[in-house]
Design an enzyme around this catalytic site. Structure first.
Site, PDB file in Angstrom:
ATOM      1  N   GLU A 118      45.870  24.549  84.365  1.00 26.73           N
ATOM      2  CA  GLU A 118      44.675  25.361  84.034  1.00 26.73           C
ATOM      3  C   GLU A 118      44.004  24.812  82.766  1.00 26.73           C
ATOM      4  OE1 GLU A 118      44.222  29.589  82.585  1.00 26.73           O
ATOM      5  OE2 GLU A 118      44.186  30.008  84.718  1.00 26.73           O
ATOM      6  N   GLU A 132      42.565  32.566  72.199  1.00 32.32           N
ATOM      7  CA  GLU A 132      42.828  31.727  73.389  1.00 32.32           C
ATOM      8  C   GLU A 132      41.955  30.473  73.461  1.00 32.32           C
ATOM      9  OE1 GLU A 132      42.499  35.065  73.488  1.00 32.32           O
ATOM     10  OE2 GLU A 132      44.459  35.758  74.178  1.00 32.32           O
ATOM     11  N   ARG A 215      42.253  40.774  72.404  1.00 33.23           N
ATOM     12  CA  ARG A 215      42.327  41.060  70.973  1.00 33.23           C
ATOM     13  C   ARG A 215      40.949  41.283  70.359  1.00 33.23           C
ATOM     14  NH1 ARG A 215      47.490  38.904  71.127  1.00 33.23           N
ATOM     15  NH2 ARG A 215      48.787  39.429  69.330  1.00 33.23           N
TER      16      ARG A 215
HETATM   17  C1  UD1 Z   1      48.952  37.784  75.448  1.00 35.40           C
HETATM   18  C2  UD1 Z   1      48.234  36.451  75.222  1.00 35.40           C
HETATM   19  C3  UD1 Z   1      46.887  36.457  75.930  1.00 35.40           C
HETATM   20  C4  UD1 Z   1      47.030  36.841  77.401  1.00 35.40           C
HETATM   21  C5  UD1 Z   1      47.760  38.177  77.492  1.00 35.40           C
HETATM   22  C6  UD1 Z   1      47.997  38.549  78.930  1.00 35.40           C
HETATM   23  C7  UD1 Z   1      48.383  35.185  73.116  1.00 35.40           C
HETATM   24  C8  UD1 Z   1      47.996  35.122  71.700  1.00 35.40           C
HETATM   25  N1  UD1 Z   1      47.987  36.292  73.787  1.00 35.40           N
HETATM   26  O1  UD1 Z   1      48.214  38.795  74.788  1.00 35.40           O
HETATM   27  O2  UD1 Z   1      46.296  35.173  75.844  1.00 35.40           O
HETATM   28  O3  UD1 Z   1      45.748  36.952  77.967  1.00 35.40           O
HETATM   29  O4  UD1 Z   1      49.038  38.052  76.838  1.00 35.40           O
HETATM   30  O5  UD1 Z   1      48.401  39.868  79.065  1.00 35.40           O
HETATM   31  O6  UD1 Z   1      49.048  34.299  73.593  1.00 35.40           O
HETATM   32  N2  UD1 Z   1      54.142  44.176  74.879  1.00 35.40           N
HETATM   33  C9  UD1 Z   1      55.267  44.842  75.332  1.00 35.40           C
HETATM   34  N3  UD1 Z   1      55.856  44.405  76.498  1.00 35.40           N
HETATM   35  C10 UD1 Z   1      55.356  43.389  77.240  1.00 35.40           C
HETATM   36  C11 UD1 Z   1      54.196  42.732  76.780  1.00 35.40           C
HETATM   37  C12 UD1 Z   1      53.617  43.128  75.594  1.00 35.40           C
HETATM   38  O7  UD1 Z   1      55.743  45.769  74.711  1.00 35.40           O
HETATM   39  O8  UD1 Z   1      55.932  43.058  78.285  1.00 35.40           O
HETATM   40  C13 UD1 Z   1      53.515  44.607  73.602  1.00 35.40           C
HETATM   41  C14 UD1 Z   1      54.403  44.246  72.384  1.00 35.40           C
HETATM   42  O9  UD1 Z   1      54.252  45.249  71.437  1.00 35.40           O
HETATM   43  C15 UD1 Z   1      53.765  42.930  71.910  1.00 35.40           C
HETATM   44  C16 UD1 Z   1      52.304  43.237  72.172  1.00 35.40           C
HETATM   45  O10 UD1 Z   1      52.277  43.925  73.414  1.00 35.40           O
HETATM   46  O11 UD1 Z   1      54.036  42.655  70.543  1.00 35.40           O
HETATM   47  C17 UD1 Z   1      51.382  42.050  72.186  1.00 35.40           C
HETATM   48  O12 UD1 Z   1      51.867  40.984  73.016  1.00 35.40           O
HETATM   49  P1  UD1 Z   1      51.232  39.509  72.818  1.00 35.40           P
HETATM   50  O13 UD1 Z   1      51.786  38.611  73.839  1.00 35.40           O
HETATM   51  O14 UD1 Z   1      51.322  39.094  71.394  1.00 35.40           O
HETATM   52  O15 UD1 Z   1      49.684  39.733  73.051  1.00 35.40           O
HETATM   53  P2  UD1 Z   1      48.897  40.165  74.347  1.00 35.40           P
HETATM   54  O16 UD1 Z   1      47.777  41.037  73.891  1.00 35.40           O
HETATM   55  O17 UD1 Z   1      49.823  40.670  75.369  1.00 35.40           O
END
Ligand code: UD1
Ligand code: UDP
Length: 372
Positions: A118, A132, A215
Site C-alpha cells: 500500500e 499517517e 487523530r
Molecule cells: C492507529 C494508527 C492509525 C490507523 C488506526 C486504525 C498510528 C499513529 N495510528 O490509530 O494510522 O488508522 O490505528 O484504527 O499508527 N486501543 C485499545 N485497544 C485496541 C486498539 C486501541 O484499547 O485494540 C486504544 C488504546 O488506549 C490505545 C489507543 O486506542 O492507546 C490508541 O491506539 P493507537 O494505535 O495509538 O492509535 P489509533 O487511533 O488506534
C-alpha cells in the site's frame, strides 16, 4: 536455503490487509514469519482470530491512551530483538501506521531490505492525515520495493524519483480480503455478533453505519460529528449503527453525547466479517476510515468521508465517495440529501471499485519471486 520474509503489522486495518497475504506467501518457496507489534490489542486479535493467523513474534506493546513517541519507542526497541533473532532477508510493512514506519526504519538500520505494501498514497499535507501522511512518506523513502495499489499511487512515487523497476501496481490487498469474506458470508457464514445485531437493529429502516478515529478529528471535530449524528437521528426512518473505536479520545465524546438516542446504537468494534455484513446491509456509510473508503465502493454503498483531504482520491473522482470534513452543516446536509433525493443516492451507489480486483496478493508474490 529459503529466503526469509518477515511480515510486520500491528493495527486492525493492517491486519485485515496483510492476513490474506500471509496465507498466500505461506504456500510459496519463502520462509515466512509474522511479527505483530500489537500497537492495537483487542482490535488486532479479532482479525487474527478470523483469518486464523498465529504470529511468530508478538511484541505486545499497546498501552492505554499511548502517545506517539511512547509507542514508537517501544516498537523500536522490541522489534530490533526480532530482527536480530530471525535475520530476515526482507521485511514487509504496510501502509501508514507508526508500526510501518518504525519497523521500516529499524530494518534499514540493520541493513535489511524493506517492501512497502500500500505504497505511494499521498495528500502532501503532513498534518492530514496526522501522523499517517509522514509515516507513509518515511516508509516510502526507506523501502526497496513498493506495492502501489493504483496508478495514481505509482505516479506519486515516480514524481518523487522512485525508480520504476522498484514499483509494481497490485491493487489493494483489502479487496482480496473483502471478496474472500463476502464469499464466506454468501455461503452461509454467521456468528453470534451478527445474530445479536439482528436482535436490536430495525432493518426495515435505513441503516447509517458510522466509524471514526482520526487523530486530527479529536476534540472539536468529534464534537461536530456527534452534533450532526444527533441531528440526523431525528429522522425516524433511520437507524444509526456506530461501532466505537477503542481509543479513549473517541470513546469519551461519543459515549457522553450519543448514548441517549433510541435509534443510535453505540457498539463495540466489530470483528471483520460482522463489519462487512453490516456494511452490506447499510444504506449509507459515514466514516473517516481509510479502509472503509476502499471497501464500500465494492458493495455499492455511498460514503461520506469526515475529512478535508484524502490520499484515496480515486473513489471521489468516480463519484461514490464525498468529502464532508467535520463540519456540522456539510455532514448533515449531505446525509439529508442522500436520504431524500433518490437520484443523488443512485449516482453515489454505483458498484465500481478503483482500488483492486482481488488479485493483489498474487501480484505481490509474483514480484517478490522475481526480485528475490
Ligand atoms: C492507529 C494508527 C492509525 C490507523 C488506526 C486504525 C498510528 C499513529 N495510528 O490509530 O494510522 O488508522 O490505528 O484504527 O499508527 N486501543 C485499545 N485497544 C485496541 C486498539 C486501541 O484499547 O485494540 C486504544 C488504546 O488506549 C490505545 C489507543 O486506542 O492507546 C490508541 O491506539 P493507537 O494505535 O495509538 O492509535 P489509533 O487511533 O488506534
Ligand atoms: N472494521 C472492522 N470493524 C469495525 C470497524 C471497521 O473490522 O468495527 C474494518 C473495516 O472493514 C476496514 C478497517 O477495519 O477494513 C478499517 O479500520 P480503521 O477505520 O480503524 O483504520 P483505517 O483504515 O482508517 O486506517
Amino acid at each position: 536455503m529459503k529466503r526469509k520474509i518477515l511480515v510486520c503489522f500491528g493495527t486492525r486495518p493492517e491486519a485485515i490487509k496483510m492476513c490474506s497475504l500471509v496465507h498466500h506467501l505461506k504456500i510459496s518457496n519463502f520462509e515466512i514469519k509474522v511479527c505483530v507489534t500489537a500497537q492495537h490489542r483487542e482490535m488486532l486479535d479479532q482479525v487474527l482470530d478470523f483469518f486464523e493467523v498465529i504470529p511468530d513474534f508478538d511484541l505486545n506493546i499497546m498501552k492505554p491512551n499511548q502517545t506517539l513517541n511512547e509507542l514508537c519507542g517501544r516498537i523500536f526497541s522490541k522489534f530490533d530483538i526480532v530482527l536480530d533473532e530471525f535475520k530476515p532477508d526482507i521485511v514487509l510493512v504496510h501502509g501508514d501506521t507508526s508500526t510501518s514506519s518504525i519497523c521500516a526504519l529499524a530494518s534499514f538500520h540493520r541493513g535489511v531490505k524493506v517492501a512497502h505494501v500500500e505504497a505511494g498514497l499521498r495528500t502532501y499535507n503532513k498534518f492530514s492525515p496526522f501522523p499517517e501522511e509522514l509515516n507513509r512518506q518515511i516508509t516510502g523513502r526507506i523501502a526497496d520495493f513498493h506495492f502501489a495499489p493504483t496508478i495514481t499511487s505509482e505516479n506519486n512515487l515516480l514524481s518523487e524519483n522512485v525508480s520504476k523497476e522498484s514499483i509494481t501496481v497490485t491493487g489493494n490487498t483489502v479487496i482480496d480480503s473483502l471478496l474472500w469474506t463476502v464469499e464466506k458470508l454468501k455461503s452461509g457464514y454467521t456468528n453470534d455478533k451478527i445474530n445479536d445485531i439482528k436482535s436490536f437493529v430495525d432493518f426495515s429502516k435505513k441503516i447509517i453505519l458510522v466509524t471514526g478515529h482520526r487523530r486530527e478529528n479529536f476534540g472539536e471535530g468529534f464534537l461536530n460529528i456527534c452534533k450532526s449524528l444527533s441531528h440526523i437521528a431525528n429522522h425516524n426512518d433511520v437507524e444509526i449503527v456506530f461501532p466505537v473505536h477503542l481509543n479513549p479520545n473517541v470513546q469519551e465524546p461519543v459515549m457522553r453525547l450519543l448514548s441517549e438516542h433510541k435509534n443510535i446504537h453505540l457498539i463495540d468494534p466489530l470483528d471483520y466479517p460482522s463489519f462487512v455484513w453490516i456494511m452490506s446491509k447499510s444504506y449509507l456509510i459515514i466514516t473517516d476510515s481509510g479502509g472503509v473508503q476502499e471497501e464500500a465502493p465494492s458493495l455499492g454503498k455511498p460514503v461520506l468521508v469526515m475529512r478535508d483531504t484524502t490520499e484515496r482520491p480515486e473513489a471521489v473522482d468516480a463519484g461514490t465517495v464525498k468529502l464532508v470534513g467535520t463540519d456540522f452543516e456539510k455532514i448533515t446536509n449531505a446525509t439529508n440529501e442522500l436520504l431524500s433525493d433518490d437520484l443523488a443516492y443512485q449516482n453515489m451507489a454505483k458498484q465500481h471499485n478503483p482500488y483492486g480486483d482481488g488479485n493483489a496478493n498474487n501480484r505481490i508474490l509474483e514480484f517478490l519471486n522475481q526480485k528475490l
